[in-house]
Design a protein around this motif. Structure first.
Motif, short mmCIF file in Angstrom:
data_model
loop_
_atom_site.label_atom_id
_atom_site.label_comp_id
_atom_site.label_asym_id
_atom_site.label_seq_id
_atom_site.Cartn_x
_atom_site.Cartn_y
_atom_site.Cartn_z
N HIS A 1 0.82 -1.21 0.00
CA HIS A 1 0.00 0.00 0.00
C HIS A 1 0.86 1.26 0.00
N ARG A 2 2.13 1.12 0.34
CA ARG A 2 3.00 2.29 0.45
C ARG A 2 3.99 2.42 -0.71
N TRP A 3 4.25 1.31 -1.46
CA TRP A 3 5.33 1.34 -2.43
C TRP A 3 4.91 0.76 -3.78
N ILE A 4 5.58 1.24 -4.83
CA ILE A 4 5.49 0.69 -6.18
C ILE A 4 6.91 0.38 -6.63
N ILE A 5 7.09 -0.74 -7.31
CA ILE A 5 8.39 -1.09 -7.86
C ILE A 5 8.45 -0.67 -9.32
N ARG B 1 13.82 0.15 -8.67
CA ARG B 1 13.78 1.07 -7.54
C ARG B 1 12.36 1.11 -6.98
N LYS B 2 12.24 1.59 -5.76
CA LYS B 2 10.94 1.70 -5.11
C LYS B 2 10.47 3.16 -5.14
N ILE B 3 9.17 3.31 -5.41
CA ILE B 3 8.55 4.63 -5.44
C ILE B 3 7.44 4.65 -4.38
N GLN B 4 7.47 5.66 -3.55
CA GLN B 4 6.46 5.76 -2.50
C GLN B 4 5.13 6.21 -3.08
N ARG C 1 -20.96 3.67 5.45
CA ARG C 1 -19.80 3.56 4.56
C ARG C 1 -20.04 4.36 3.28
N TRP C 2 -19.04 5.16 2.89
CA TRP C 2 -19.10 5.95 1.67
C TRP C 2 -17.91 5.58 0.78
N MET C 3 -18.19 5.38 -0.52
CA MET C 3 -17.14 5.02 -1.47
C MET C 3 -16.48 6.28 -2.04
N HIS C 4 -15.15 6.28 -2.05
CA HIS C 4 -14.38 7.39 -2.61
C HIS C 4 -13.32 6.83 -3.57
N GLY C 5 -12.81 7.71 -4.41
CA GLY C 5 -11.75 7.32 -5.32
C GLY C 5 -10.91 8.51 -5.75
N ASP C 6 -9.64 8.25 -6.04
CA ASP C 6 -8.71 9.29 -6.49
C ASP C 6 -7.89 8.74 -7.65
N ILE C 7 -7.45 9.64 -8.53
CA ILE C 7 -6.52 9.30 -9.61
C ILE C 7 -5.32 10.21 -9.49
N TRP C 8 -4.14 9.58 -9.38
CA TRP C 8 -2.89 10.31 -9.22
C TRP C 8 -2.00 10.09 -10.46
N ARG C 9 -1.38 11.14 -10.93
CA ARG C 9 -0.42 11.05 -12.04
C ARG C 9 0.99 11.21 -11.49
N MET C 10 1.90 10.34 -11.95
CA MET C 10 3.28 10.45 -11.49
C MET C 10 3.89 11.74 -12.03
N ASP C 11 4.53 12.48 -11.15
CA ASP C 11 5.14 13.75 -11.49
C ASP C 11 6.64 13.65 -11.27
N GLY C 12 7.40 13.62 -12.35
CA GLY C 12 8.84 13.43 -12.22
C GLY C 12 9.16 11.98 -11.93
N ASP C 13 10.21 11.75 -11.13
CA ASP C 13 10.64 10.39 -10.84
C ASP C 13 9.93 9.78 -9.64
N ASP C 14 9.53 10.59 -8.68
CA ASP C 14 8.98 10.04 -7.44
C ASP C 14 7.73 10.76 -6.93
#
Length: 293
Positions: free
Chosen positions: A212-216, A226-229, A265-278
């Motif tokens: 949940h905290r990292w992407i390879i 490398r790992k990306i937070q 319970r309420w459903m939420h969602g987000d979309i994040w775009r990678m900005d730069g390297d990390d």
């Protein structure tokens, strides 16, 4: 009197191969393979696949579906404009009855996993099928069914597979389609997510969920990882799910989660775009106006 056909009236083969065949939809390319051995050989080359991809449109994309439990059946779904509310669904014979899982795909080529401890590549359009050679010291998926595979091509258009052993043993191998062989590489950034991880190719990088905290992130040119937070999860978030997608040539992280407010319970969602390297930038957020029951 019948006019004699002039040789100059014929189109040069080089013109047909470079300007006509690459512009045909995938379905027509498959039919052209039946014209002659020379065309079949040319249309099966990685070079043609790369040229054809530059001309492909959204109407040429297809979905490959796996149907059936006791009997493996593949079906294709045309991603073309609707006609009377229907889409064309066709059955494809399975190249291997034991191949019960699609674990990776790239440019129309799919990687299938079968039993026991078997990997294979298959082109549903041409029917070309190849069982991959075994790893030198590890049977496929023998210790963990959550091992993960990533498809990519190198600078010489050699189709390659990155195989990550997910678990205590932890290791990585690269398969070369051209050489039909595996080699071990250094991989020491940690284990991949255990929830049936999928690989996502974007540019020269293959991405995997690690936790949940990292992407390879694996660089196909340097073969380094490398790992990306990941972006932080909102406070109180439950049932946190993530997926990696490519939008407009950039890697995005889509997350969905529930938040409990006054025992509702309420459903939420987000979309994040990678900005730069990390870094990450939130580009969209949504929530279900109706509570979950």
């Amino acid at each position: 009197m019948k006019k004699k056909k002039m040789k100059n009236d014929e189109l040069p083969l080089s013109l047909i191969e470079s300007n006509i065949l690459p512009r045909l939809p995938a379905k027509s390319v498959g039919r052209c393979m039946c014209v002659c051995k020379q065309w079949k050989s040319f249309l099966s080359t990685p070079m043609f696949a790369q040229i054809h991809l530059r001309h492909v449109t959204i109407n040429d994309y297809k979905l490959l579906l796996l149907d059936g439990l006791s009997q493996v059946i593949f079906r294709t779904l045309d991603c073309e404009p609707l006609y009377n509310g229907l889409r064309t669904v066709r059955s494809k014979p399975s190249p291997d009855p034991s191949a019960g899982c699609i674990i990776a795909s790239l440019n129309g080529l799919v990687c299938l996993a079968g039993r026991p401890f078997k990997l294979s590549s298959w082109n549903p359009l041409t029917g070309a099928y190849k069982r991959l050679s075994s790893l030198p010291d590890y049977p496929f998926f023998s210790l963990n069914c959550n091992d993960v595979v990533g498809f990519y091509t190198d600078s010489s258009n050699d189709y390659k597979l990155l195989y990550l052993i997910n678990g205590a043993r932890n290791g990585a191998y690269i398969y070369s389609s051209r050489l039909d062989s595996w080699r071990k590489i250094d991989f020491s950034v940690g284990t991949v997510c255990s929830e049936r991880p999928q690989s996502t190719l974007c540019g020269q990088f293959v991405y995997f969920k690690a936790s949940h905290r990292w992407i390879i992130c694996f660089d196909v040119k340097t073969e380094k990882s490398r790992k990306i937070q990941c972006p932080p999860a909102p406070g109180g978030a439950k049932s946190y799910h993530r997926s990696l997608v490519v939008l407009h040539g950039c890697i995005h992280l889509c997350v969905s989660y529930t938040i409990i407010i006054n025992d509702i319970r309420w459903m939420h969602g987000d979309i994040w775009r990678m900005d730069g390297d990390d870094g990450w930038v939130k580009v969209a957020a949504f929530n279900d106006p109706q509570p979950l029951h």
